[in-house]
Enzyme design. Structure first.
Site, PDB file in Angstrom:
ATOM      1  N   ASP A   1     -24.170   4.060  -2.323  1.00 45.51           N
ATOM      2  CA  ASP A   1     -25.149   3.058  -2.740  1.00 45.51           C
ATOM      3  C   ASP A   1     -25.210   3.062  -4.268  1.00 45.51           C
ATOM      4  O   ASP A   1     -25.596   4.054  -4.887  1.00 45.51           O
ATOM      5  CB  ASP A   1     -26.524   3.408  -2.155  1.00 45.51           C
ATOM      6  CG  ASP A   1     -27.520   2.272  -2.272  1.00 45.51           C
ATOM      7  OD1 ASP A   1     -27.173   1.234  -2.886  1.00 45.51           O
ATOM      8  OD2 ASP A   1     -28.645   2.421  -1.767  1.00 45.51           O
TER       9      ASP A   1
ATOM     10  N   ASP B   1     -23.524  -3.859  -3.205  1.00 47.77           N
ATOM     11  CA  ASP B   1     -23.759  -2.562  -3.836  1.00 47.77           C
ATOM     12  C   ASP B   1     -23.790  -1.375  -2.891  1.00 47.77           C
ATOM     13  O   ASP B   1     -24.107  -0.265  -3.313  1.00 47.77           O
ATOM     14  CB  ASP B   1     -25.057  -2.600  -4.644  1.00 47.77           C
ATOM     15  CG  ASP B   1     -26.267  -2.912  -3.787  1.00 47.77           C
ATOM     16  OD1 ASP B   1     -26.093  -3.353  -2.642  1.00 47.77           O
ATOM     17  OD2 ASP B   1     -27.405  -2.716  -4.261  1.00 47.77           O
ATOM     18  N   GLU B   2     -23.465  -1.545  -1.622  1.00 46.69           N
ATOM     19  CA  GLU B   2     -23.445  -0.391  -0.733  1.00 46.69           C
ATOM     20  C   GLU B   2     -22.452  -0.596   0.404  1.00 46.69           C
ATOM     21  O   GLU B   2     -22.135  -1.707   0.789  1.00 46.69           O
ATOM     22  CB  GLU B   2     -24.840  -0.093  -0.173  1.00 46.69           C
ATOM     23  CG  GLU B   2     -25.422  -1.190   0.694  1.00 46.69           C
ATOM     24  CD  GLU B   2     -26.743  -0.778   1.328  1.00 46.69           C
ATOM     25  OE1 GLU B   2     -26.840   0.375   1.811  1.00 46.69           O
ATOM     26  OE2 GLU B   2     -27.671  -1.604   1.359  1.00 46.69           O
TER      27      GLU B   2
END
Length: 384
Positions: free
Chosen positions: A20, A114-115
């Site tokens: 993350d 983003d993850e």
């Protein structure tokens, strides 16, 4: 006995890493503009209708959070620096992060820009443990992209996601199968994926505030109160999650929407619908499958959401056709001439594999603006 109940009954524990990126959009802005480093940065357009896309950790200290109205963020942190989002740049950085993941495994399941989940039970670099893989990934992100990421390592996706949040920002946390008997019981039930405020309230009404409390309820009781999700709660409370890491999940829908600075009547939305249709059409060209259904989303000034959709006999084959269908859906929405709207969105859904088509015997003439049959517009939710 208690320990054996808490260990997931899996023949060979998998090795899952959840990565993350830390305050991703805001961190990219701070990386690319040195004068923003160490300062409270809020990624959002300023205005009454804008919401926060991301906040740097300096801004979070004042209570600023993603999805918060921008005016609230400005009130909480008057010294915040507002930066308009640049999603083209964020997507480029996300692709660079993905390239780092691919050095270690092909089993990558992105959740957002983003993850992502990575299965590294067997990894491409020959590193002996999943922890060493996570360390290498974080180091490469730091050295090559000048950004930080937090990671969680665990035997399944549920635990890996909890672990990645445990030492944020710029942290690494590992949950071993033998840790479950001591790690899980104290956790608040709100940490379980899918347990939102409503479900958490219902659980608290049953006296369930921690995962340990949840472990005392049998399967039948949880299913009685929560239906099929009760079975999921029963398993997660015991650290059981067999869901696989699924690379490149098929797209369910693509959409774009915008909120107006001031409420407007429907007839004034032509230009915006055309711009949104262009964004959606451009994004759909990167897909290997084709969308069958066009969706129009409207939100009134009272925050009521109305969604209309149309599935033509053949999928939209051009931007012009997509735009025409979206405009027809708008024209036939029949929500009253005096109604004002705060948001409009255009989407494509119902993606299918492309079927080979026979070569046309003659040049096709451009299709006229399609008209919808009576009652062909219907409510239909759009999912991502």
């Amino acid at each position: 006995m208690a320990s054996s109940l808490l260990e997931p009954p899996h023949p060979a524990p998998r090795k899952i890493v959840h990565v993350d990126m830390d305050a991703f959009y805001a961190s990219v802005e701070q990386r690319d503009a040195p004068d923003l480093r160490g300062r409270p940065v809020v990624v959002a357009w300023k205005g009454k209708r804008s919401v926060v896309c991301a906040a740097s950790y300096e801004a979070r200290q004042y209570g600023v959070r993603s999805a918060m109205p921008a005016v609230t963020a400005e009130r909480l942190c008057p010294q915040a620096i507002f930066v308009p989002p640049d999603f083209t740049r964020y997507k480029a950085v996300s692709r660079a992060v993905r390239e780092i993941f691919q050095r270690h495994t092909d089993l990558i399941e992105p959740l957002s820009l983003d993850e992502a989940y990575l299965e590294v039970t067997v990894n491409k670099t020959g590193l002996p443990t999943a922890t060493k893989v996570a360390i290498a990934i974080r180091q490469q992100i730091r050295e090559e992209l000048y950004l930080t990421a937090s990671a969680g390592v665990a035997p399944n996706k549920f635990l890996a996601k909890i672990a990645s949040d445990w030492r944020k920002p710029d942290g690494l946390f590992v949950i071993q199968p033998g840790d479950l008997a001591t790690f899980l019981p104290p956790l608040p039930v709100g940490r379980i994926p899918g347990v939102g405020k409503v479900t958490e309230t219902r659980l608290q009404q049953l006296g369930i505030r921690t995962v340990g409390d949840l472990q005392t309820f049998d399967l039948a009781t949880l299913e009685l109160h929560f239906g099929r999700y009760g079975s999921r709660l029963y398993e997660l409370a015991r650290g059981i999650d067999h869901s696989p890491v699924t690379p490149d999940r098929p797209t369910k829908s693509i959409s774009a929407e915008d909120t107006f600075e001031h409420d407007i009547p429907l007839f004034q939305t032509d230009d915006l619908i055309r711009r949104l249709a262009e964004k959606v059409w451009t994004a759909s060209r990167r897909e290997s499958r084709i969308a069958r259904t066009v969706v129009l989303k409207l939100k009134t000034r009272e925050f009521n959401i109305h969604t209309r959709s149309h599935t033509p006999p053949t999928p939209p084959s051009s931007l012009e056709e997509l735009t025409a269908i979206a405009l027809d859906l708008r024209d036939r929405a029949d929500l009253g001439p005096n109604r004002l709207f705060r948001l409009v969105g255009v989407g494509l859904s119902n993606f299918r594999d492309i079927e080979p088509q026979p070569s046309p015997s003659k040049q096709e003439t451009p299709a006229p603006r399609p008209r919808l049959e009576p009652n062909s517009a219907k409510y239909n939710g759009v999912s991502r």
